[in-house]
Write a protein that holds these residues in place. Structure first.
Motif, PDB file in Angstrom:
ATOM      1  N   ASN A  79       0.830  -1.209   0.000  1.00 29.84           N
ATOM      2  CA  ASN A  79       0.000   0.000   0.000  1.00 29.84           C
ATOM      3  C   ASN A  79       0.860   1.254   0.000  1.00 29.84           C
ATOM      4  OD1 ASN A  79      -2.428  -1.459   0.180  1.00 29.84           O
ATOM      5  ND2 ASN A  79      -2.171  -1.678   2.390  1.00 29.84           N
ATOM      6  N   ALA A  80       0.235   2.372  -0.381  1.00 27.58           N
ATOM      7  CA  ALA A  80       0.901   3.677  -0.306  1.00 27.58           C
ATOM      8  C   ALA A  80       2.301   3.612  -0.889  1.00 27.58           C
ATOM      9  CB  ALA A  80       0.928   4.157   1.143  1.00 27.58           C
ATOM     10  N   LEU A  81       2.383   3.214  -2.144  1.00 22.32           N
ATOM     11  CA  LEU A  81       3.676   2.979  -2.783  1.00 22.32           C
ATOM     12  C   LEU A  81       4.588   4.206  -2.747  1.00 22.32           C
ATOM     13  CD1 LEU A  81       2.415   0.922  -5.836  1.00 22.32           C
ATOM     14  CD2 LEU A  81       3.979   0.099  -4.054  1.00 22.32           C
ATOM     15  N   LEU A  82       5.865   3.929  -2.493  1.00 21.19           N
ATOM     16  CA  LEU A  82       6.903   4.956  -2.489  1.00 21.19           C
ATOM     17  C   LEU A  82       7.873   4.685  -3.627  1.00 21.19           C
ATOM     18  CD1 LEU A  82       7.741   4.863   1.339  1.00 21.19           C
ATOM     19  CD2 LEU A  82       6.216   6.458   0.170  1.00 21.19           C
ATOM     20  N   LEU A  83       8.606   5.719  -4.036  1.00 28.00           N
ATOM     21  CA  LEU A  83       9.591   5.528  -5.095  1.00 28.00           C
ATOM     22  C   LEU A  83      10.569   4.414  -4.751  1.00 28.00           C
ATOM     23  CD1 LEU A  83      10.431   9.226  -6.114  1.00 28.00           C
ATOM     24  CD2 LEU A  83       8.978   7.598  -7.327  1.00 28.00           C
ATOM     25  N   GLY A  84      10.907   4.315  -3.473  1.00 22.98           N
ATOM     26  CA  GLY A  84      11.871   3.326  -3.007  1.00 22.98           C
ATOM     27  C   GLY A  84      11.369   1.899  -3.056  1.00 22.98           C
TER      28      GLY A  84
END
Lengths: 113, 111
Positions: A79-84
């Motif tokens: 969930n809430a994907l980050l670039l990392g």
């Protein structure tokens, strides 16, 4: 005899979205583990599922969750994907009570824009 | 926590040459696994070593685990372009179900 299969092979998402990756274990295997592999690094353990329960977890935030179904297949949800989170996600299966090696799928390449 | 260190990080050899990759653990190993990975693909199991002093071979690849079970080596004899890829050592620390991996050795074989 099919080995470990993963889907999809590639995925592109944007920051804040959520994603589900799928894995079917090798025939005869009842345990599924998930790994994240960043470019140039070795795989990092996310968690392992056995008998439909999370048996062990690595150092990953709660945004990473999973599930194992009665047929031993598994899903990894982020969930809430980050670039990392951009990485190759690998699924591995094994026999739950043995020291036999894990068998890996070809992975899902996840890119976050 | 237990860690695995691999050396060298990368290797370029001429076809036909022999080479060795090393894997060192900060703690005693209770099972050491060698895998090969082609770029961007999954890991292919090569060999598993469990006993101190154990040595296994498959085709032109030989893997050894030292008596103290803290170091393993992978040796390729008469390398071929098909040996190119990333070689990873992995282990399952005592009392856990997870695998830990080294950062890999990138091998290129020049024809």
């Amino acid at each position: 005899d099919a080995g470990v299969t993963q889907s999809p092979t590639h995925l592109i998402k944007t920051r804040g979205q959520q994603v589900t990756l799928r894995c079917s274990p090798k025939s005869g295997h009842d345990t599924v583990s998930w790994y994240q592999q960043a470019l140039g690094q070795g795989p990092q353990f996310i968690f392992q599922y056995y008998e439909e329960e999370e048996r062990q977890r690595g150092n990953f935030p709660d945004r990473f969750s999973g599930h194992q179904f009665p047929n031993y297949s598994s899903e990894l949800n982020v969930n809430a994907l980050l670039l990392g989170d951009s990485a190759l996600y690998l699924c591995a299966s094994s026999e739950g009570q043995s020291n036999q090696p894990q068998h890996f799928g070809d992975g899902t390449r996840l890119s976050i824009l | 926590s237990q860690e695995l260190e691999q050396s060298p990080q990368s290797l370029i050899v001429q076809e036909g040459k022999n080479l060795t990759i090393n894997c060192t653990s900060s703690k005693t190993l209770y099972g050491l696994y060698w895998y090969k990975q082609k770029y961007g693909e999954g890991l292919i199991f090569l060999m598993m070593l469990q006993k101190g002093g154990e040595e296994k071979s498959h085709e032109k690849i030989t893997a050894k685990l030292d008596e103290k079970k803290q170091q393993s080596s992978l040796h390729i004899t008469a390398s071929q372009p098909s040996h190119a890829g990333i070689y990873l050592c992995g282990a399952r620390p005592s009392g856990t179900y997870k695998y830990i991996f080294g950062t890999g050795t990138r091998l290129k074989v020049l024809a």
